[in-house]
Design an enzyme around this catalytic site. Structure first.
Site, short mmCIF file in Angstrom:
data_model
loop_
_atom_site.label_atom_id
_atom_site.label_comp_id
_atom_site.label_asym_id
_atom_site.label_seq_id
_atom_site.Cartn_x
_atom_site.Cartn_y
_atom_site.Cartn_z
N ARG A 1 -12.32 -39.00 -16.10
CA ARG A 1 -10.91 -39.36 -15.89
C ARG A 1 -10.61 -40.81 -16.23
NH1 ARG A 1 -12.34 -35.58 -11.85
NH2 ARG A 1 -13.01 -37.31 -10.57
N GLU B 1 -25.47 -38.67 -2.61
CA GLU B 1 -25.78 -38.22 -1.25
C GLU B 1 -27.15 -37.54 -1.21
OE1 GLU B 1 -23.69 -35.55 2.27
OE2 GLU B 1 -22.65 -35.87 0.38
#
Length: 180
Positions: free
Chosen positions: A66, A103
């Site tokens: 993006r 994560e």
């Protein structure tokens, strides 16, 4: 230079919230509706070009994917080059890579070794749509430095401020919208 509260509202109102995506408890900020709303998108891009026209930039570096949208349009408006920062294995020429923590595990971004040409210490603006924990953006900023350029600022359309992603950045960070 910051946006007026009216302009912030125009942009924020054009971004759709998607509850429980990509997993339960997450509210995803969908920018596709910003992109398809001409007035809101022009308000954003005009603000960014006004903000950065005096920065003496040589390049805009956009983070996959993006950041490519905002970065390439801003580069065109400012008359500077655009450089993509891509996920590992997506660039065809010799690259420099930077790993960052996720994560669960690691990921990697790359930039062409000659992305900024032969100009010595070019000024580069890093841009992406969102900063959350900041891992990808910090890795991208490190890549800019590794290839001999100067990351003058990291710009994000939205910042999830409660995740403290801007902490640890060596260059200044600017967010158009802060989400608490």
């Amino acid at each position: 230079m910051t946006l007026t509260s009216e302009d912030k509202k125009v942009i924020l109102d054009s971004i759709r919230d998607i509850p429980d995506f990509p997993k339960p408890g997450i509210i995803f900020k969908d920018i596709t509706t910003l992109l398809s709303t001409p007035h809101a998108f022009d308000t954003l891009m005009t603000h960014l070009s006004d903000r950065y026209k005096s920065y003496e930039l040589d390049f805009i570096a956009g983070i996959d994917a993006r950041g490519f949208i905002f970065g390439s349009i801003l580069a065109d408006r400012l008359g500077v080059g655009f450089v993509p920062v891509r996920k590992k294995g997506k660039l065809p020429y010799t690259t420099v890579a930077e790993k960052y923590s996720l994560e669960y595990g690691f990921d990697e971004v790359e930039i062409h070794i000659d992305a900024f040409g032969e100009k010595e210490n070019p000024n580069v603006l890093l841009i992406d749509d969102l900063i959350a924990t900041g891992g990808t953006a910090k890795a991208a900023a490190n890549l800019i430095d590794k290839v001999g350029a100067n990351c003058v600022e990291a710009c994000f359309i939205m910042e999830l401020a409660f995740l403290n992603g801007r902490e640890g950045f060596e260059s200044p960070v600017y967010s158009v919208l802060e989400i608490d």
